[in-house]
Design an enzyme around this catalytic site. Structure first.
Site, PDB file in Angstrom:
ATOM      1  N   HIS A 125       0.850  -1.193   0.000  1.00 43.28           N
ATOM      2  CA  HIS A 125       0.000   0.000   0.000  1.00 43.28           C
ATOM      3  C   HIS A 125       0.891   1.250   0.000  1.00 43.28           C
ATOM      4  O   HIS A 125       1.842   1.323   0.777  1.00 43.28           O
ATOM      5  CB  HIS A 125      -0.907  -0.020   1.244  1.00 43.28           C
ATOM      6  CG  HIS A 125      -1.809   1.170   1.309  1.00 43.28           C
ATOM      7  ND1 HIS A 125      -2.722   1.461   0.325  1.00 43.28           N
ATOM      8  CD2 HIS A 125      -1.911   2.168   2.222  1.00 43.28           C
ATOM      9  CE1 HIS A 125      -3.351   2.576   0.627  1.00 43.28           C
ATOM     10  NE2 HIS A 125      -2.877   3.024   1.766  1.00 43.28           N
ATOM     11  N   ASP A 146      -6.880  -2.252   3.919  1.00 46.07           N
ATOM     12  CA  ASP A 146      -5.515  -1.827   4.285  1.00 46.07           C
ATOM     13  C   ASP A 146      -5.317  -1.763   5.805  1.00 46.07           C
ATOM     14  O   ASP A 146      -4.615  -0.875   6.305  1.00 46.07           O
ATOM     15  CB  ASP A 146      -5.181  -0.464   3.636  1.00 46.07           C
ATOM     16  CG  ASP A 146      -5.286  -0.511   2.121  1.00 46.07           C
ATOM     17  OD1 ASP A 146      -4.976  -1.563   1.539  1.00 46.07           O
ATOM     18  OD2 ASP A 146      -5.693   0.496   1.524  1.00 46.07           O
TER      19      ASP A 146
HETATM   20  C1  GAR Z   1       1.573   0.497  -5.915  1.00 46.29           C
HETATM   21  O1  GAR Z   1       2.016   1.739  -5.439  1.00 46.29           O
HETATM   22  C2  GAR Z   1       0.640  -0.154  -4.912  1.00 46.29           C
HETATM   23  O2  GAR Z   1       0.979   0.082  -3.590  1.00 46.29           O
HETATM   24  C3  GAR Z   1      -0.652   0.518  -5.254  1.00 46.29           C
HETATM   25  O3  GAR Z   1      -0.683   0.525  -6.642  1.00 46.29           O
HETATM   26  C4  GAR Z   1       0.663   0.660  -7.128  1.00 46.29           C
HETATM   27  C5  GAR Z   1       0.886  -0.411  -8.160  1.00 46.29           C
HETATM   28  O4  GAR Z   1       2.053  -0.156  -8.868  1.00 46.29           O
HETATM   29  N1  GAR Z   1      -1.756  -0.164  -4.655  1.00 46.29           N
HETATM   30  C6  GAR Z   1      -2.789   0.449  -4.104  1.00 46.29           C
HETATM   31  O5  GAR Z   1      -2.938   1.648  -4.086  1.00 46.29           O
HETATM   32  C7  GAR Z   1      -3.822  -0.484  -3.499  1.00 46.29           C
HETATM   33  N2  GAR Z   1      -4.573   0.203  -2.500  1.00 46.29           N
HETATM   34  P1  GAR Z   1       2.649  -1.243  -9.862  1.00 46.29           P
HETATM   35  O6  GAR Z   1       1.476  -1.799 -10.670  1.00 46.29           O
HETATM   36  O7  GAR Z   1       3.599  -0.484 -10.735  1.00 46.29           O
HETATM   37  O8  GAR Z   1       3.317  -2.301  -9.032  1.00 46.29           O
END
Ligand code: GAR
Length: 205
Positions: free
Chosen positions: A113, A149
């Site tokens: 998160h 979360d």
């Molecule tokens: C990451 O920052 C993850 O923590 C977030 O989406 C991004 C995915 O990046 N997740 C959330 O916000 C879930 N609540 P990625 O696809 O490049 O790994």
């Protein structure tokens, strides 16, 4: 799991840079985990391309293809179970899993998160932190529970908020730290084992 390769299924919904960090780490035979499959809730995303490039099996289950959310959850549970993972990592997977999935993977489903829990849960962690005016934020790796979360925290890392940050620039800097945190924590979980005692997660058997 100590002493053998930890089998990891990664769930993604987007660009999959956290997945890529794990794939890159597992290319080193000394890294004690391997990504055995990547699942997604949508087609055509970079996360799936990254998995295919690495020769890792993929599967896609779209909620809208199921009559109910719980039917989707049951299918997700069965698909993941087919790869017999020790650990499931939700890395930018923008769906809350349901009761079946949580029951099957209680204590071994992780989520990343982009905020310092318990602050700023939900889908807009970096934007919410920026709007609140905090001077530091960061990322949290946690064991998923039934909340949003809210689960027991495995690892956290701090990222400063800069005066000229936008939600996008802040999120990018958080993600750089998030990838490092994820690779290190999964490595430690595989090498040392871990326990979840109430809210407290500890490395070691
Ligand atoms: C990451 O920052 C993850 O923590 C977030 O989406 C991004 C995915 O990046 N997740 C959330 O916000 C879930 N609540 P990625 O696809 O490049 O790994």
């Amino acid at each position: 799991m100590v002493g053998s390769q930890l089998r990891v299924v990664v769930l993604v919904s987007g660009s999959g840079t956290n997945l890529q960090a794990l794939l890159d780490a597992t290319a080193d035979p000394a890294y004690p985990a391997t990504v055995v499959a990547v699942g997604a809730d949508r087609e055509g995303i970079e996360g799936l391309t990254r998995a295919e490039r690495a020769g890792v099996p993929t599967f896609v289950l779209r909620v809208k293809d199921f009559q109910t959310r719980s039917a989707w959850d049951a299918a997700l549970t069965a698909s993941v179970a087919g790869f017999d993972p020790d650990l499931v990592v939700s890395a930018g997977f923008m769906k809350l899993v349901g009761e079946d999935f949580l029951a099957a993977y209680a204590g071994r489903l992780l989520n990343t998160h982009p905020a310092l829990s318990p602050s700023f849960p939900g889908m807009h962690g970096p934007a919410d932190a920026l709007a609140y005016g905090v001077k530091v934020t960061g990322c949290t790796l946690f064991v998923v529970d039934a909340g949003v979360d809210t689960g027991p925290i495995v690892a956290q890392s701090v990222v400063p908020v800069l005066d000229d940050d936008t939600a996008e620039t802040l999120h990018e800097r958080i993600k750089t730290e998030e990838r490092r945190m994820l690779v290190e924590a999964v490595g430690r979980m595989a090498r040392e084992g871990f326990t979840v005692d109430g809210r407290v997660v500890r490395f070691g058997g």
